[in-house]
Design a protein around this motif. Structure first.
Motif, PDB file in Angstrom:
ATOM      1  N   ASP A  97      68.641  55.856 -14.849  1.00 54.43           N
ATOM      2  CA  ASP A  97      68.769  54.513 -14.278  1.00 54.43           C
ATOM      3  C   ASP A  97      67.622  53.599 -14.668  1.00 54.43           C
ATOM      4  N   ASP A  98      66.744  54.058 -15.570  1.00 49.29           N
ATOM      5  CA  ASP A  98      65.602  53.261 -16.044  1.00 49.29           C
ATOM      6  C   ASP A  98      64.683  52.851 -14.890  1.00 49.29           C
ATOM      7  N   LYS A  99      64.485  53.768 -13.951  1.00 55.74           N
ATOM      8  CA  LYS A  99      63.599  53.501 -12.824  1.00 55.74           C
ATOM      9  C   LYS A  99      62.293  54.289 -12.913  1.00 55.74           C
ATOM     10  N   THR A 100      61.965  54.715 -14.105  1.00 56.85           N
ATOM     11  CA  THR A 100      60.734  55.470 -14.330  1.00 56.85           C
ATOM     12  C   THR A 100      60.093  55.017 -15.638  1.00 56.85           C
ATOM     13  N   LEU A 101      58.881  55.441 -15.825  1.00 56.21           N
ATOM     14  CA  LEU A 101      58.250  55.417 -17.136  1.00 56.21           C
ATOM     15  C   LEU A 101      58.057  56.875 -17.529  1.00 56.21           C
ATOM     16  N   SER A 102      58.810  57.337 -18.511  1.00 58.83           N
ATOM     17  CA  SER A 102      58.838  58.754 -18.849  1.00 58.83           C
ATOM     18  C   SER A 102      58.403  58.955 -20.297  1.00 58.83           C
ATOM     19  N   PHE A 103      57.573  59.983 -20.485  1.00 60.49           N
ATOM     20  CA  PHE A 103      57.029  60.270 -21.807  1.00 60.49           C
ATOM     21  C   PHE A 103      56.934  61.777 -22.011  1.00 60.49           C
ATOM     22  N   ILE A 104      56.785  62.164 -23.245  1.00 63.41           N
ATOM     23  CA  ILE A 104      56.436  63.537 -23.598  1.00 63.41           C
ATOM     24  C   ILE A 104      54.939  63.566 -23.842  1.00 63.41           C
ATOM     25  N   ALA A 105      54.228  64.306 -23.006  1.00 65.89           N
ATOM     26  CA  ALA A 105      52.767  64.372 -23.100  1.00 65.89           C
ATOM     27  C   ALA A 105      52.375  65.591 -23.925  1.00 65.89           C
ATOM     28  N   LYS A 106      51.629  65.362 -24.995  1.00 63.20           N
ATOM     29  CA  LYS A 106      51.184  66.429 -25.885  1.00 63.20           C
ATOM     30  C   LYS A 106      49.841  66.970 -25.405  1.00 63.20           C
ATOM     31  N   ALA A 107      49.779  68.277 -25.218  1.00 64.79           N
ATOM     32  CA  ALA A 107      48.550  68.937 -24.766  1.00 64.79           C
ATOM     33  C   ALA A 107      47.863  69.603 -25.955  1.00 64.79           C
ATOM     34  N   HIS A 108      46.540  69.517 -25.989  1.00 62.11           N
ATOM     35  CA  HIS A 108      45.768  70.193 -27.025  1.00 62.11           C
ATOM     36  C   HIS A 108      45.621  71.676 -26.672  1.00 62.11           C
ATOM     37  N   PRO A 109      45.636  72.554 -27.669  1.00 64.42           N
ATOM     38  CA  PRO A 109      45.322  73.953 -27.372  1.00 64.42           C
ATOM     39  C   PRO A 109      43.849  74.098 -27.034  1.00 64.42           C
ATOM     40  N   PRO A 110      43.460  75.054 -26.210  1.00 65.48           N
ATOM     41  CA  PRO A 110      44.292  76.132 -25.668  1.00 65.48           C
ATOM     42  C   PRO A 110      45.104  75.663 -24.467  1.00 65.48           C
ATOM     43  N   THR A 111      46.351  76.073 -24.422  1.00 63.93           N
ATOM     44  CA  THR A 111      47.263  75.619 -23.374  1.00 63.93           C
ATOM     45  C   THR A 111      47.224  76.581 -22.186  1.00 63.93           C
ATOM     46  N   VAL A 112      46.096  76.586 -21.507  1.00 67.52           N
ATOM     47  CA  VAL A 112      45.950  77.319 -20.254  1.00 67.52           C
ATOM     48  C   VAL A 112      45.484  76.341 -19.186  1.00 67.52           C
ATOM     49  N   THR A 113      45.580  76.744 -17.941  1.00 65.81           N
ATOM     50  CA  THR A 113      45.504  75.799 -16.827  1.00 65.81           C
ATOM     51  C   THR A 113      44.175  75.062 -16.734  1.00 65.81           C
ATOM     52  N   MET A 114      43.073  75.778 -16.695  1.00 66.47           N
ATOM     53  CA  MET A 114      41.789  75.129 -16.445  1.00 66.47           C
ATOM     54  C   MET A 114      41.431  74.070 -17.496  1.00 66.47           C
ATOM     55  N   PRO A 115      41.549  74.344 -18.796  1.00 70.13           N
ATOM     56  CA  PRO A 115      41.285  73.286 -19.778  1.00 70.13           C
ATOM     57  C   PRO A 115      42.235  72.108 -19.660  1.00 70.13           C
ATOM     58  N   ARG A 116      43.473  72.371 -19.266  1.00 69.81           N
ATOM     59  CA  ARG A 116      44.441  71.269 -19.140  1.00 69.81           C
ATOM     60  C   ARG A 116      44.110  70.392 -17.939  1.00 69.81           C
ATOM     61  N   ILE A 117      43.654  70.981 -16.838  1.00 71.41           N
ATOM     62  CA  ILE A 117      43.224  70.178 -15.686  1.00 71.41           C
ATOM     63  C   ILE A 117      42.026  69.316 -16.076  1.00 71.41           C
ATOM     64  N   LYS A 118      41.110  69.897 -16.833  1.00 79.22           N
ATOM     65  CA  LYS A 118      39.968  69.118 -17.313  1.00 79.22           C
ATOM     66  C   LYS A 118      40.429  67.946 -18.160  1.00 79.22           C
ATOM     67  N   ALA A 119      41.394  68.189 -19.050  1.00 82.00           N
ATOM     68  CA  ALA A 119      41.874  67.117 -19.920  1.00 82.00           C
ATOM     69  C   ALA A 119      42.542  66.010 -19.122  1.00 82.00           C
ATOM     70  N   ILE A 120      43.331  66.381 -18.112  1.00 77.80           N
ATOM     71  CA  ILE A 120      44.045  65.385 -17.310  1.00 77.80           C
ATOM     72  C   ILE A 120      43.076  64.548 -16.483  1.00 77.80           C
ATOM     73  N   THR A 121      42.015  65.150 -15.989  1.00 79.54           N
ATOM     74  CA  THR A 121      41.109  64.437 -15.078  1.00 79.54           C
ATOM     75  C   THR A 121      39.934  63.764 -15.783  1.00 79.54           C
ATOM     76  N   THR A 122      39.531  64.279 -16.951  1.00 79.78           N
ATOM     77  CA  THR A 122      38.382  63.674 -17.646  1.00 79.78           C
ATOM     78  C   THR A 122      38.796  62.802 -18.820  1.00 79.78           C
ATOM     79  N   GLY A 123      39.980  63.063 -19.367  1.00 83.33           N
ATOM     80  CA  GLY A 123      40.392  62.340 -20.567  1.00 83.33           C
ATOM     81  C   GLY A 123      39.731  62.867 -21.819  1.00 83.33           C
TER      82      GLY A 123
END
Length: 938
Positions: A97-123
């Motif tokens: 219904d075009d009521k969102t902004l939706s994207f495919i977010a590319k994650a850098h390796p290594p694809t494990v939780t702690m580094p990904r949380i760091k990437a999301i919160t620190t940029g």
């Protein structure tokens, strides 16, 4: 100076471990961030004309509250794929219904939780070493979104993965964490989060709510992305989204600013359900931004890609807080408020140009060009900074590599001494005045070079070796001492090695093949494609060996001179037979004159060998086809994929039963069939049944985690090992024990340990790999009891050892493993556990990952006890040196190769994971060498 071989091996292994540590510290440096926190004072001034008096004010918040729903291992196709309407109907309808902004977010390796949380919160882009630090997260000191929100007096509540609590201590108003490592639980771990949603939606004392769900990730580890459990779990997540969206929609009617809901994943999921690598499934995650604000300003989903590091900067802007200091991300999109601000500025510029009677300019076109130019510049600057973040400690890498080569030289020297007749100890040319003088001179020279490099002002000193800390001083001392002793030994041995030591003409073609194959495998590591598809190398080598046996067997059968006469009573004695080697193998060198073989006996023996060769070839081919591995073709369908389909559960159950029967038959052939083995395999099957993976033949059962069933299997394994060791101990106390009794006792004990290892592997491996395990057991049996006994009985022990290592390496890949961290099946570490115990999880995961090498190493020791019982202790030392050299050679070369290719495009996705696998395998074999060394001294 003489040192016992055991002590010498231990010293070399200790230096080898330190060499690895130094190299790893230099190659995987912990990223140093810019200290401090960002403020709005850091914002660059806009290039406005001097006549304009518009103030450069910080951006105002667009959203009043934020809800982040982070679903661990949420792949992009789970939300945007063909089954999204079925699995996530509410979210999918909002997107349509075009009521969102939706994207495919590319994650850098290594694809494990702690580094990904760091990437999301620190940029920022975390370092690759974070994959190791993931198991023990500590407080994040780098500037990040959570700290900025906390500094802005925004109240934050969190529920879910306790990694957040460890990274951001004392930042949350209310929290309830769950461990992310107990993957056997995929229900309670999410219920513990959802139970807080309704109360928090009624509260008004928070500004940010973060929900981190782990159930989907745990299902992936247990059963993969095609599991029937995935659909219901996604529907559960969709209902949570619907509940939150409905609640905030009502609240937004009376709020000054709307609430933003973010649905995202920290990483994706590979086709086998794991993560950590760089495949598309692991690096693509959804990012869906939902709000009543987007009811009017939402955009159609176009599968456009963004970087996961863009989330921190975008959310900072939307919530009106400074962008984190080390952020490399850009603003994800141009929402309406940015267009509005740009319109204000363009309007002011238009008014100024109008008042100045300037030429008519299309300000909209100009504004779009400016925005495009800014975005392009930001992307290029971000990429350039990202590339410069990998600052290697090159001196530490060089020292680590040099130390490793010294260890390799030491292993070769010890093997040369052992081969020269020094069976108990190794002789070092140190002790005379000249050797002491050379040692002191080498020590002074090495120290001088080290100090000069560390004090050189033209470069950056090594943080690992060139500071005054105690660890740096100790590591430097180890390097200086090791280098001095190695140089002294080499100088002392110059001209003392007899020429006959270099004569290699006595090596047979098969032995040259083993040496050449080991060298070729080592050199193949220079290519990223060969590293990605290393399994093909080992498959080729092992199949070549098998075809060599195939060729040799049929050559004997087709040779007419082998059979003399057509009567069964015809005899072949030494004077008639041209195959002295065959008779020697059968009768022994001392009994050749008494040897006589009937033609029928020879024919039957050869037929038995033919059957063994064909079975080994068939097992190798089936194991190759069972699991597609590597990185390029891992997603292609294979036999294992067919068995794990939900509709084929009955066939999977039957295959597991057949596999267990094959294991029992093979162990019976080795005189190891017992009631304990049957009970253990029944326990393994029942464990699989109660966990819902396979079916029970006599009916259904209540699904459970199978903790008690697994512990039953562990108990049976423990009883079996204890019984074998006890019997062996009682036999060794008998004073009248002869060599044959000693040999049989030793073989029975080792065979019992091998049986226990097979049962443990049956419990830890995925159910569809039960067939791989049975084929592996079948292959090992016919190789060691028929083929190697027939053709390698007079071969040196290093040949037997290398063959076991080769087949163990091939078996590692037949399990579905590869050089990607995503293939590590951590679910095996939680079998039988109802809580997270790091030591047990590590051991079980290690045993599951290296099942093939462990089985063949145990088989090697058993083979040695059976055929070399009279010199068993010396043979174990010989095996230790062979394993040490075969492991140190490829690692030493690989350290040079990866140092030269540290700026290669695939250094983090291919070469670095391979380096970690090499390090782990070296640790495994080092432990094995230590155990064998201790065993040889008993």
């Amino acid at each position: 100076m003489r040192i016992p071989h055991g002590c010498f091996l231990i010293l070399c292994l200790a230096v080898q471990s330190l060499a690895f540590y130094i190299f790893f510290k230099g190659f995987f440096p912990v990223k140093s961030a810019i200290p401090g926190k960002a403020t709005f004072n850091n914002l660059p001034a806009e290039p406005l004309p001097h006549s304009m008096k518009m103030k450069n004010e910080p951006p105002k918040a667009v959203f009043g509250r934020l809800v982040i729903v982070l679903v661990d291992a949420l792949r992009a196709d789970f939300v945007f794929g063909n089954k999204a309407d079925q699995h996530m109907p509410f979210t999918s309808q909002l997107i349509k219904d075009d009521k969102t902004l939706s994207f495919i977010a590319k994650a850098h390796p290594p694809t494990v939780t702690m580094p990904r949380i760091k990437a999301i919160t620190t940029g920022g882009i975390p370092g690759f070493i974070d994959i190791v630090l993931n198991v023990d997260s500590s407080a994040l000191l780098e500037d990040n979104l959570i700290s900025q929100l906390y500094s802005a007096n925004k109240s934050i509540v969190f529920y879910g993965d306790d990694t957040w609590i460890k990274l951001f201590p004392n930042h949350f108003r209310r929290t309830d964490g769950t461990t992310s490592f107990f993957v056997a639980d995929y229900t309670e771990v999410d219920n513990n989060v959802t139970r807080h949603v309704d109360p928090e939606l009624e509260n008004t004392d928070w500004s940010v709510m973060i929900l981190h769900y782990l159930g989907l990730d745990h299902i992936g580890h247990l059963a993969g992305p095609t599991s029937p459990l995935v659909g219901p779990k996604l529907q559960e997540m969709d209902k949570v989204i619907e509940k939150i969206y409905s609640s905030v929609t009502k609240q937004d009617k009376t709020s000054d600013l709307p609430t933003l809901i973010i649905l995202c994943g920290d990483h994706g999921m590979s086709n086998i359900g794991s993560h950590g690598g760089a495949s598309i499934g692991e690096t693509t995650t959804p990012l869906v931004m939902m709000s009543t604000f987007y009811d009017k300003f939402g955009l159609p989903y176009t599968a456009s890609e963004i970087q996961q590091i863009d989330v921190a900067s975008t959310l900072s802007l939307l919530l009106g807080v400074p962008i984190p200091q080390n952020s490399l991300g850009r603003i994800i999109t141009d929402p309406s408020y940015l267009k509005y601000n740009r319109s204000v500025q363009l309007h002011a510029s238009w008014l100024e140009s109008y008042l100045q009677e300037a030429d008519n300019i299309n300000h909209n076109v100009l504004g779009k060009k400016v925005i495009t130019q800014y975005n392009t510049a930001i992307i290029e600057m971000s990429n350039r900074i990202s590339a410069s973040l990998a600052r290697y400690d090159e001196y530490a890498m060089v020292i680590g590599t040099v130390l490793f080569w010294q260890v390799l030289i030491s292993f070769l020297y010890g093997a040369w001494q052992l081969n020269g007749g020094h069976m108990t100890s190794i002789s070092l040319p140190i002790g005379g005045q000249s050797s002491i003088f050379i040692l002191i001179a080498c020590c002074l020279a090495t120290t001088s070079v080290h100090i000069n490099i560390c004090t050189d002002t033209t470069g950056t000193p090594s943080e690992v070796l060139c500071n005054m800390s105690i660890p740096a001083i100790c590591l430097s001392t180890v390097f200086i001492v090791s280098s001095s002793f190695t140089l002294t030994v080499l100088i002392g041995q110059l001209g003392k090695i007899p020429k006959h030591q270099f004569q290699t003409t006595q090596l047979m073609t098969g032995q040259w093949t083993l040496i050449g194959g080991s060298v070729l495998h080592t050199l193949s590591l220079v290519s990223s494609s060969f590293v990605e598809e290393e399994h093909q190398t080992w498959y080729f080598f092992t199949m070549t060996i098998n075809f060599y046996f195939f060729y040799k067997t049929f050559s004997l059968i087709l040779n007419k001179s082998l059979l003399i006469g057509s009567k069964s009573s015809a005899k072949i004695d030494k004077s008639d037979c041209k195959y002295d080697e065959l008779i020697t193998k059968r009768c022994g060198e001392d009994e050749i004159d008494k040897c006589a073989m009937s033609a029928d006996e020879v024919f039957v023996g050869n037929m038995r060998t033919v059957v063994a060769v064909l079975i080994v070839l068939l097992c190798g081919r089936l194991m190759r086809a069972w699991n597609q591995t590597g990185m390029k073709w891992a997603d292609r369908p294979d036999i294992g994929d067919w068995f794990v389909r939900p509709e084929n559960k009955i066939y999977l159950s039957g295959m597991v039963i057949v596999s267990h029967v094959v294991i029992c038959i093979v162990r019976h052939l080795r005189r190891q069939f017992s009631l304990l083995l049957v009970l253990a395999l029944i326990g393994v099957y029942y464990y699989r049944a109660v966990t819902g993976i396979i079916l029970l033949p006599w009916g259904s059962t209540v699904p459970s985690k199978g903790v008690y069933e697994a512990w039953f299997v562990y108990a049976v394994i423990g009883v079996q090992i204890f019984r074998a060791i006890y019997i062996a101990y009682m036999q060794t106390r008998k004073t009248d024990e002869n060599i044959n009794t000693y040999k049989q006792t030793l073989v029975d004990t080792l065979e019992c340990i091998l049986t226990a290892l097979i049962v443990l592997s049956a419990l830890l491996l995925r159910p569809h790999n039960s067939a791989v395990l049975s084929l592996l057991v079948l292959e090992e049996h016919f190789l060691t009891t028929v083929l190697w006994r027939a053709y390698l009985s007079r071969s040196p022990l290093w040949v037997i050892t290398l063959l076991h290592l080769w087949f163990g390496s091939a078996a590692f890949f037949t399990q579905g493993n590869s050089n990607s961290t995503a293939n590590v099946d951590i679910s095996a570490g939680y079998i039988g556990l109802d809580s997270y115990i790091p030591a047990i999880v590590f051991i079980l995961t290690l045993m599951s990952t290296y099942t093939g090498p462990f089985i063949f190493i145990t088989s090697l020791v058993t083979y040695t006890a059976r055929h070399y019982a009279d010199r068993y202790q010396d043979s174990l030392v010989y095996i230790c040196y062979t394993i040490a050299v075969s492991r140190a050679l490829p690692v030493a070369v690989y350290l040079v190769l990866i140092s030269c290719q540290r700026y290669h495009l695939f250094v983090w996705s291919v070469f670095s994971p391979k380096l970690m696998y090499e390090g782990m395998l070296t640790i495994v074999y080092s432990i094995i060498i230590l155990l064998l060394t201790a065993h040889s001294n008993l």
